[in-house]
Design an enzyme around this catalytic site. Structure first.
Site, short mmCIF file in Angstrom:
data_model
loop_
_atom_site.label_atom_id
_atom_site.label_comp_id
_atom_site.label_asym_id
_atom_site.label_seq_id
_atom_site.Cartn_x
_atom_site.Cartn_y
_atom_site.Cartn_z
CB SER A 132 -0.84 0.00 1.28
OG SER A 132 -1.48 1.25 1.47
CE1 TYR A 145 -3.91 -2.40 5.19
CE2 TYR A 145 -3.28 -0.14 4.74
CZ TYR A 145 -3.68 -1.38 4.29
OH TYR A 145 -3.82 -1.60 2.94
N1 LIG Z 1 -8.63 -0.60 -1.29
C1 LIG Z 1 -7.61 0.19 -1.08
O1 LIG Z 1 -7.76 1.43 -1.08
C2 LIG Z 1 -6.23 -0.38 -0.88
C3 LIG Z 1 -5.14 0.51 -0.91
C4 LIG Z 1 -3.87 0.00 -0.72
C5 LIG Z 1 -3.68 -1.36 -0.53
N2 LIG Z 1 -4.74 -2.20 -0.50
C6 LIG Z 1 -4.47 -3.63 -0.29
O2 LIG Z 1 -5.18 -4.38 -1.27
C7 LIG Z 1 -5.39 -5.69 -0.79
C8 LIG Z 1 -6.82 -6.10 -1.04
O3 LIG Z 1 -7.70 -5.30 -0.24
P1 LIG Z 1 -9.06 -4.68 -0.79
O4 LIG Z 1 -8.90 -3.23 -0.82
O5 LIG Z 1 -9.53 -5.40 -2.00
O6 LIG Z 1 -10.01 -4.97 0.49
P2 LIG Z 1 -11.24 -5.94 0.71
O7 LIG Z 1 -12.31 -5.71 -0.30
O8 LIG Z 1 -11.58 -5.79 2.16
O9 LIG Z 1 -10.63 -7.38 0.46
C9 LIG Z 1 -9.75 -7.95 1.38
C10 LIG Z 1 -9.71 -9.44 1.16
O10 LIG Z 1 -8.82 -10.00 2.14
C11 LIG Z 1 -9.48 -11.06 2.78
N3 LIG Z 1 -9.03 -11.31 4.15
C12 LIG Z 1 -9.24 -10.56 5.26
N4 LIG Z 1 -8.74 -11.16 6.34
C13 LIG Z 1 -8.18 -12.32 5.91
C14 LIG Z 1 -7.53 -13.41 6.55
N5 LIG Z 1 -7.38 -13.45 7.89
N6 LIG Z 1 -7.09 -14.45 5.81
C15 LIG Z 1 -7.26 -14.45 4.47
N7 LIG Z 1 -7.91 -13.47 3.79
C16 LIG Z 1 -8.36 -12.42 4.52
C17 LIG Z 1 -10.95 -10.65 2.78
O11 LIG Z 1 -11.76 -11.78 3.03
P3 LIG Z 1 -13.11 -11.69 3.92
O12 LIG Z 1 -14.17 -11.21 2.98
O13 LIG Z 1 -13.32 -13.11 4.36
O14 LIG Z 1 -12.85 -10.75 5.06
C18 LIG Z 1 -11.07 -10.11 1.37
O15 LIG Z 1 -11.19 -11.17 0.45
C19 LIG Z 1 -4.98 -5.68 0.68
O16 LIG Z 1 -3.68 -6.24 0.83
C20 LIG Z 1 -4.95 -4.21 1.02
O17 LIG Z 1 -4.07 -3.93 2.08
C21 LIG Z 1 -6.01 -1.73 -0.67
#
Ligand SMILES: NC(=O)c1ccc[n+]([C@@H]2O[C@H](COP(=O)([O-])OP(=O)(O)OC[C@H]3O[C@@H](n4cnc5c(N)ncnc54)[C@H](OP(=O)(O)O)[C@@H]3O)[C@@H](O)[C@H]2O)c1
Length: 274
Positions: A132, A145
């Protein structure tokens, strides 16, 4: 057919990338935690498995099942599943911080350690870790985080250097705001672990709560998950994948400001954004 594991494919970036990779001809092994999310992936023709990064047995079971299906090979691993625990550092119970690291760092490490020998044996592989912009820049109320993503940056870059010459290429993706469920999911962690009313930060927390209840950042620079997929494809397919892929304008601006501003000024700019 190229093979890849994509974790955290129930929503957001992982859900999009798993399906886009399949559409682009990959054999995708995607993971989720809830049975209904596993079933939804299956229904879209993706080989789906249960994985919870906090559970070492589920990590080992995933790797066993995938390697059984591929005959012991795997072309790529995309570590993506994570959660974001909000709250000021002084309000963070140690257990909440530990759990943040269990999911965002130790689980990724455990899965990666099981895959590296497979890739070493076959002489090639791609490992892409979704960090991130908060892995490069500290923003208040997000200490858990931010710390987990800074640690991920360090661990990944050391591994990248250590794998030099093995045929395994390692990249980090550093997105800024992307449409996903990360904010609503984070709200659950906020309410579960932080004593909001008892905190000296309760007023500032109200703004955080409002933002999260409204679905997260309202930045006009917020992009859809396909922006991450574009760079993921480069990291997976390019002859020379980059160590860092910064995604979104705010993230790119953050990287430039960090490079050119004195530290104290850079941190002041970040504080004004929180
Ligand atoms: N969206 C943003 O603005 C942003 C920015 C920078 C980086 N990121 C990174 O992008 C990646 C994806 O996040 P996202 O934004 O798509 O968020 P998201 O929609 O909340 O998706 C997160 C995913 O991670 C899974 N997860 C959570 N806890 C877990 C665990 N204990 N074991 C295995 N899987 C788990 C969730 O599953 P459940 O549905 O079961 O909880 C979901 O499938 C992450 O690494 C995040 O840090 C996101």
């Amino acid at each position: 057919m190229r093979t890849i594991i994509v974790t955290g494919a129930s929503s957001g970036i992982g859900a999009y990338c798993a399906r886009a990779l399949k559409a682009d001809g990959w054999r995708v092994f995607a993971t989720a935690r809830r049975p209904e999310d596993v079933a939804a992936l299956d229904a879209d023709g993706i080989e789906a498995f249960h994985l919870d990064y906090r559970d070492q047995r589920s990590i080992a079971a995933l790797v066993d099942a995938v390697l059984q299906r591929t005959g012991g090979t795997l072309d790529a691993l995309y570590n993506n599943g994570a959660h974001a625990q909000p709250g000021a550092v002084e309000d963070l119970p140690v257990e909440a911080l530990r759990e943040q690291f269990e999911v965002n760092l130790f689980g990724w490490h455990a899965l990666t350690r099981l895959i590296v020998p497979v890739m070493r044996a076959q002489g090639h592989g791609r490992i892409v870790n979704c960090s991130s912009i908060l892995g490069l820049a500290p923003v208040k109320w997000r200490g858990a985080y931010v710390a987990s993503k800074h640690a991920l940056e360090g661990l990944t870059l050391c591994m990248r250097a250590e794998l030099e010459g093995s045929g395994i290429q390692v990249s980090l993706i550093e997105p800024g705001p992307i449409e996903s469920r990360i904010a609503p999911n984070g709200l659950t962690w906020f309410l579960r672990n932080i004593d909001i009313e008892g905190s000296v930060h309760r007023q500032a927390y109200q703004a955080q709560l409002d933002r999260m209840q409204a679905g997260g950042s309202k930045s006009r620079h917020k992009l859809k998950p396909d922006a991450v997929y574009r760079v993921l494809k480069h990291a997976l397919l390019s002859k020379r994948p980059r160590p860092h892929y910064v995604v979104t304008t705010p993230a790119r601006v953050g990287v430039v400001l960090k490079r050119i501003l004195p530290a104290s000024l850079f941190y002041r700019v970040l504080a004004s954004q929180a």
